[in-house]
Write a protein that holds these residues in place. Structure first.
Motif, short mmCIF file in Angstrom:
data_model
loop_
_atom_site.label_atom_id
_atom_site.label_comp_id
_atom_site.label_asym_id
_atom_site.label_seq_id
_atom_site.Cartn_x
_atom_site.Cartn_y
_atom_site.Cartn_z
N GLN A 153 -3.49 6.54 -0.39
CA GLN A 153 -3.09 5.06 -0.10
C GLN A 153 -3.43 4.16 -1.07
O GLN A 153 -4.84 4.46 -2.36
CB GLN A 153 -3.83 4.74 1.35
N VAL A 158 0.53 -0.91 -0.44
CA VAL A 158 -0.16 -0.29 0.04
C VAL A 158 0.80 1.46 0.06
O VAL A 158 1.53 1.50 0.98
CB VAL A 158 -1.18 -0.13 1.04
N GLN A 159 0.74 2.08 -0.90
CA GLN A 159 1.91 3.14 -1.24
C GLN A 159 1.20 4.61 -2.01
O GLN A 159 0.13 4.33 -2.52
CB GLN A 159 3.16 3.08 -1.68
N GLU A 160 1.76 5.55 -1.74
CA GLU A 160 0.99 6.51 -2.33
C GLU A 160 0.94 6.52 -4.09
O GLU A 160 1.92 6.27 -4.35
CB GLU A 160 1.96 8.13 -1.84
N VAL A 178 2.06 -2.02 6.80
CA VAL A 178 0.50 -1.15 7.08
C VAL A 178 -0.33 -2.68 7.78
O VAL A 178 -2.03 -1.26 7.49
CB VAL A 178 -0.28 -0.83 5.36
N LEU A 218 -9.14 2.85 2.85
CA LEU A 218 -8.02 3.65 2.56
C LEU A 218 -8.24 5.04 2.67
O LEU A 218 -9.46 5.58 2.37
CB LEU A 218 -7.41 3.56 0.72
N THR A 222 1.35 6.89 4.63
CA THR A 222 1.46 6.37 3.88
C THR A 222 3.57 6.14 3.74
O THR A 222 4.69 5.85 3.74
CB THR A 222 1.46 5.99 1.77
#
Lengths: 135, 135, 135
Positions: free
Chosen positions: B113, B48-50, C96, B109, C42
């Motif tokens: 995310q 899970v990232q930007e 996360v 989210l 994040t």
């Protein structure tokens, strides 16, 4: 349904328990659901990794020994031995819990995926793992 | 409810599938519950990232290329190509499963995310991801 | 059952919220089930780590500062400050989401295990964490 299993380790490295996880799900009677694996320690951890070539596990262990070596002079938490703080670091870099969907009464692992306890301490330990399945 | 999706990759990097995950939860009819995402491979992984600035994904890919480079001379598992064992290492350092609570029929989210498949092999691959939701 | 908690951070490091997680499970009335913890950001992340000696948390923070330092000249995503992209990297290297089985109305944490928010940004932040329990 829950169960706790115990794994006896004898030094750093990966210990496979895919068979125990598959058997637990089978005995639970859950056909479709979710398997969760949780390790109750902070100096060992969990990994899903390739279980075909044993060199993969050896190389993984070696990589983590190099990325978090015992001789980091800036470490403060040293009273439990030179391998203890590196063990916490390796644990932080890997997993404390794994969630694996279940279908047809089996964890939906890929063809080459095995479930491993990753021991980060040198001395033998008895490690407790909780298995939980819902369906 | 479960579903398996397939993502075609064309080299190392992050492939977003937030849309597919959101759509799966929506179609399941689950209003409040838990979404689990699981990847059935050991040479790619999940993050899970930007998802705002694409440079974040590029920098992440570059970092992992530097921390687990292909030229580590001590590697033993080399028969599947120079990028295979680094792929297993990058997979161990990231996630094989993600658990995301669901509310109002959507994964919870954060604003920035996104859910990504992180491909660690150079050659194109077809990657299988299991989506599971309970409510 | 779900709840969202908010943690005020004041710089990089680990912030324990084991108490909030235990209390949430207790108030849910779930006796046997699964607790999921999810962070909606994040540039911070989650860890289960030792809560006995505070030096463990300090050493963990120091390790991550060294493995993903602010002065990596090849970084492209720098517009949000020198600590932002290292924060995303540290987030990718940790968790996360965490899944912890519940028994007897309590998360099945080991004796020395605490649940932490790992803040990777220098400036103060308000961080949102979702707690979910099913039983």
């Amino acid at each position: 349904m829950q169960s706790q299993i115990s794994i006896r380790t004898s030094g750093q490295g990966l210990y496979e328990f895919t068979g125990e996880a598959v058997e637990f799900v089978s005995e639970s009677g859950v056909v479709e659901g979710l398997l969760t694996v949780f390790v109750r320690h902070t100096s060992c951890s969990l990994l899903v990794q390739e279980n075909a070539d044993p060199d993969v596990c050896r190389d993984l262990n070696e990589f983590f020994a190099r990325i978090a070596p015992e001789n980091m002079s800036w470490l403060r938490h040293t009273m439990e031995g030179p391998d203890d703080m590196p063990a916490h670091i390796k644990s932080a870099l890997t997993q404390v819990s794994l969630s694996i969907p279940v279908a047809n009464g089996r964890p939906l692992l890929g063809t080459w995926q095995g479930v491993y306890l990753f021991e980060h301490r040198r001395a033998p330990h008895q490690r407790k793992i909780v298995l939980h399945v819902s369906g």
